[in-house]
Design a protein around this motif. Sequence first.
Motif, PDB file in Angstrom:
ATOM      1  N   LYS A 168       0.826  -1.216   0.000  1.00  0.00           N
ATOM      2  CA  LYS A 168       0.000   0.000   0.000  1.00  0.00           C
ATOM      3  C   LYS A 168       0.859   1.265   0.000  1.00  0.00           C
ATOM      4  N   SER A 169       1.838   1.303   0.922  1.00  0.00           N
ATOM      5  CA  SER A 169       2.688   2.502   0.985  1.00  0.00           C
ATOM      6  C   SER A 169       3.511   2.645  -0.290  1.00  0.00           C
ATOM      7  N   THR A 170       4.010   1.544  -0.772  1.00  0.00           N
ATOM      8  CA  THR A 170       4.806   1.591  -2.006  1.00  0.00           C
ATOM      9  C   THR A 170       3.970   2.152  -3.152  1.00  0.00           C
ATOM     10  N   PHE A 190      -2.819  10.135   1.706  1.00  0.00           N
ATOM     11  CA  PHE A 190      -2.667   9.949   3.149  1.00  0.00           C
ATOM     12  C   PHE A 190      -2.255   8.508   3.407  1.00  0.00           C
ATOM     13  N   ASP A 191      -1.125   8.324   4.076  1.00  0.00           N
ATOM     14  CA  ASP A 191      -0.675   6.958   4.377  1.00  0.00           C
ATOM     15  C   ASP A 191      -0.860   6.674   5.865  1.00  0.00           C
ATOM     16  N   GLU A 192      -1.943   6.010   6.181  1.00  0.00           N
ATOM     17  CA  GLU A 192      -2.280   5.676   7.575  1.00  0.00           C
ATOM     18  C   GLU A 192      -2.087   6.866   8.513  1.00  0.00           C
ATOM     19  N   PRO A 193      -2.769   7.962   8.245  1.00  0.00           N
ATOM     20  CA  PRO A 193      -2.509   9.198   8.987  1.00  0.00           C
ATOM     21  C   PRO A 193      -2.901   9.139  10.457  1.00  0.00           C
TER      22      PRO A 193
HETATM   23 MG    MG Z   1       2.346   1.112   4.794  1.00  0.00          MG
END
Ligand code: MG
Length: 268
Positions: free
Chosen positions: A58-60, A188-191
């Motif tokens: 997901k982050s990638t 937004f990455d797991e904010p």
């Molecule tokens: Mg991640």
Amino acid sequence: MTSTTTSLAETGTAGHLPLVLAEQVTKSFGNHQVLSGIDFSVEAGEVACIIGPSGSGKSTFLRCLNALEKPNGGRIRIDGEDVGFNYRKGKFHEWNSAEYAKFRLNVGMVFQRFNLFANMTALENVACGPARVKGEPKKLALARAEELLERVGLAGHGHKYPMKLSGGQQQRVAIARSLAMDPQVMLFDEPTSALDPELVDEVLEVMKSLAVGGMTMVLVTHEIGFAREVADSLAFIDGGVVVEKGNPRELIANPQHERTQQFLSKVL
Ligand code: MG
Ligand code: ADP
């Protein structure tokens, strides 16, 4: 689905492209293939949530969307423009560093850890991008920063240093700082993942107000309730592909794939 059929299906009527369009995006780190052909799109003004197990890419994928990572294959377009490439004289040319920098101004990113500048006040954190990067006059940048802090519920906190703010307040400053660049899309990455539970709602409220205000947003989150209530689409990523994507309420109530069912049964 091949990338060609997907792209035809997703682009719909001739000439219309979603604001964010990723087709068959692949990414490996050494021998480790992390993204195995991601198809994903977001229309202007929509909120797209992404869920999936830890390590699923997901982050990638988000980092590919704002060119912090370079995909090995596939194509990403934002507002119709290829990310990372210009097309000139019948050939694709990779962006130079100025082109990358300009692009990143247009795609805001908020991380799990707030990454504020510790030696600057909240107000300076928000104002510094427009002043330094966009060359906005300092007075104007500070006045706008004041307005943005108000918009994230932090009027009167501008003079405080990050250390004096709670995690939820710091994350709201980080959101204001991103907004200060007038981005076309916010990622937004797991904010809220790093926040104490009692501070999660104040950040979600700010994100909800952005969504209502028409901001195009891509949000990786474990906040299923937020996805159900606010998002226009929900994608479940596992093993580097989008396993399932659809209307959040339908997907949560009636997941089609076993892997989605298993994941949701753990987080709901
Ligand atoms: Mg991640
Ligand atoms: P998620 O956000 O879904 O938890 P990530 O995108 O962070 O997943 O990571 C997916 C996989 O890619 C993990 O196995 C992670 O270790 C690996 N990975 C991510 N970034 C790098 C990197 N810069 N170098 C090597 N491996 C990486």
